[in-house]
Design an enzyme around this catalytic site. Structure first.
Site, short mmCIF file in Angstrom:
data_model
loop_
_atom_site.label_atom_id
_atom_site.label_comp_id
_atom_site.label_asym_id
_atom_site.label_seq_id
_atom_site.Cartn_x
_atom_site.Cartn_y
_atom_site.Cartn_z
N ARG A 275 43.27 43.50 27.87
CA ARG A 275 41.86 43.90 28.02
C ARG A 275 41.66 45.24 28.71
O ARG A 275 42.58 45.87 29.17
CB ARG A 275 41.10 42.81 28.77
CG ARG A 275 41.64 42.47 30.14
CD ARG A 275 40.76 41.38 30.80
NE ARG A 275 41.31 40.95 32.07
CZ ARG A 275 42.08 39.88 32.24
NH1 ARG A 275 42.41 39.12 31.22
NH2 ARG A 275 42.55 39.59 33.44
N ASP A 276 40.41 45.62 28.78
CA ASP A 276 39.93 46.77 29.55
C ASP A 276 40.34 48.12 28.95
O ASP A 276 41.01 48.94 29.60
CB ASP A 276 40.40 46.69 31.02
CG ASP A 276 40.07 45.34 31.65
OD1 ASP A 276 39.09 44.72 31.21
OD2 ASP A 276 40.80 44.90 32.57
N ASP B 287 33.36 45.25 38.01
CA ASP B 287 33.96 46.56 37.71
C ASP B 287 32.97 47.64 37.25
O ASP B 287 32.05 47.36 36.47
CB ASP B 287 34.96 46.43 36.57
CG ASP B 287 35.91 45.27 36.70
OD1 ASP B 287 35.92 44.62 37.75
OD2 ASP B 287 36.61 45.01 35.73
C1 FRU Z 1 38.67 42.95 36.66
C2 FRU Z 1 38.30 42.09 35.44
C3 FRU Z 1 38.67 42.78 34.15
C4 FRU Z 1 37.71 42.14 33.18
C5 FRU Z 1 36.48 42.00 34.01
C6 FRU Z 1 35.61 40.82 33.67
O1 FRU Z 1 37.89 42.67 37.77
O2 FRU Z 1 38.91 40.83 35.54
O3 FRU Z 1 40.03 42.67 33.79
O4 FRU Z 1 37.51 42.91 32.04
O5 FRU Z 1 36.88 41.91 35.36
O6 FRU Z 1 34.43 40.83 34.40
#
Ligand code: FRU
Length: 465
Positions: free
Chosen positions: A170-171, A43
């Protein structure tokens, strides 16, 4: 700086230097796209502009081209296309992020860079790592010069989130609005409902949950990488949902929002952001000139198709920077950032049906009036049929497909504009001014690439960087 960070800071550059020649020998190394020097990328993270420099961070696994524990890689640019590689920004070096510095975003205020990210922790034991055994922590790292970290701390642990959720939260995407700060987080509920949590803060450090955005009926079990932004008064929520029916393993798209997302809002139907093979987890930021610029990951988690670049010790790249606008009816349009035009060489104007040999980095534009077939590298076709407004991207040569087969985009209106940007191992296809997009990696043989458009004349530029 703790001892682990000190050693990782030495180790990563050694691994990058050791793998540089092998990566450089790969003819499918991209020219126009952000890619890892070695290892794995997923990402885009922490997108921002500081002064006249754009900063892009990315999920980076320097030790393993098929994944590994995530760091934040870092590049900067003044024109969105010439990228300078900077040292890794975030290492998995604290108890609250030791199994991966996962995705997040950037806030820039008074020359200070605030990086909000997910600290991933896997506890040892017999866990499913969904409902138990995992920590997904909201963490904050700060930097005054974009290179050195002042501080890294954990702001929220799983116990600080609302009840009814799995460990998968997350994120963080953080932004300022009306003198307050807002954060959206992707979440998976205990009954497998994907949703987005909205938090508010007065000081960037203490966060209160103020709302949850989701669909009335479950739309997938997890929403990853939320992005919430406004264009001309219309708010959009982009998410990457897992567990929906779509052409790829996971989906990726957006809802237009009605109402106030701080208190109560309803979601439009879901629109795919990209109907190609390789597109996931996009994020956007507001540039100083007012543009909203988005990057996605040109990859797909858990896909069964592959990338032969792994043999050269690296894998994946980001998409081109795409400027987002809206059409007034709740639909997003994506266009390559105009800085790309400065890389164009002389224009050629192939006639309808004429085959031209071009450099792999090219920019083709056309204004079709009906059915067309575009053939690239004698092994991939893009076929548009006006009767059902369907564009089909089909690999006809397995040698360039690396396991990819076919994807379709159904357009809301007849196709009247086509733009294709090629790089050494990718194609990004924009239809109707980016109302629909198809992105794919592909692996053409060395040398020129044959391009033929039947159904319309076109303009073709080679791109050089
Ligand atoms: C999306 C994801 C996110 C996570 C990240 C880990 O591709 O799964 O939700 O933060 O990649 O690399």
């Amino acid at each position: 700086m703790n001892a682990l960070q000190r050693d990782l800071k030495r180790l990563v550059p050694m691994v990058e230097a050791a793998g540089a020649a092998r990566a450089a020998a790969d003819l499918h190394r991209q020219k126009l796209h952000v890619q890892p020097p070695v290892g794995w990328l997923n990402d885009p993270n922490g997108l921002c502009q500081i002064g006249d420099e754009y900063h892009v961070f990315y999920q980076y696994g320097p030790f393993d081209p098929t994944g590994g524990v995530k760091h934040w890689g870092h590049v900067r640019s003044r024109d969105l296309f010439h990228w300078e590689r900077l040292p890794v920004m975030l290492y998995p070096d604290e108890p609250f992020d030791c199994h991966g510095v996962y995705s997040g975003s950037a806030l820039v205020e008074d020359g200070m860079l605030y990086l909000y990210y997910t600290g991933n922790v896997k506890h040892p034991g017999e866990y499913d790592y969904i409902k138990q055994g995992r920590g997904h922590n909201v963490c904050l790292a700060t930097s005054r010069d974009t290179i050195h970290l002042d501080n890294k701390r954990c702001l929220m642990y799983n116990q600080d989130y609302p009840a009814g959720l799995t460990c998968h939260v997350r994120d963080p995407k953080v932004f300022a609005l009306d003198g307050r700060y807002y954060m959206v987080l992707g979440a998976r509920t205990l009954d497998d409902h994907g949703e987005v949590l909205v938090f508010e803060s007065a000081d960037k450090l203490h966060w209160n949950h103020i709302n949850t955005i989701t669909t009335p009926k479950a739309f997938g079990y997890m929403w990853e990488c939320p992005d919430l932004f406004e264009l001309d008064g219309q708010w959009f929520l982009a998410v990457s949902p897992q567990g929906i029916a779509c052409q790829n393993v996971y989906g990726c798209g957006y809802f237009a929002l009605q109402g106030d997302w701080r208190t109560d809002c309803t979601l439009s139907e879901f629109h795919a952001l990209d109907d190609g093979f390789d597109y996931y987890a996009p994020q956007s930021f507001a540039a100083a000139d007012g543009r909203r610029i988005q990057f996605g990951w040109m990859g797909m988690p858990d896909a069964d198709y592959t990338n032969p670049t792994v043999e050269y010790g690296w894998q994946h790249c980001l998409t081109l920077p795409r400027v987002l606008t809206q059409d007034g009816n709740g639909c997003l349009l994506q266009a390559p950032a105009a800085e790309l035009n400065a890389l164009r060489g002389e224009a050629r104007q192939p006639a309808d049906g004429e085959t031209v040999e071009t450099d792999p980095c090219f920019d083709l534009t056309a204004s079709p009036a009906g059915d067309f077939v575009l053939t690239i590298a004698n092994g991939l076709t893009l076929t548009y049929t006006e009767a059902d407004r369907t564009c089909t991207l089909r690999f006809t040569d397995a040698a360039i497909a690396a396991g990819r087969t076919e994807r379709k985009a159904v357009l809301d209106a007849p196709c009247r504009s086509l733009r294709v940007v090629g790089d050494a191992s990718s194609l990004e296809i924009f239809l109707n001014d980016g109302a629909a997009v198809l992105s794919t990696r592909y692996y053409p043989a060395a040398g020129k690439v044959a391009v033929q458009l039947c159904g319309a004349g076109s303009t073709l530029y080679s791109l050089s960087i």
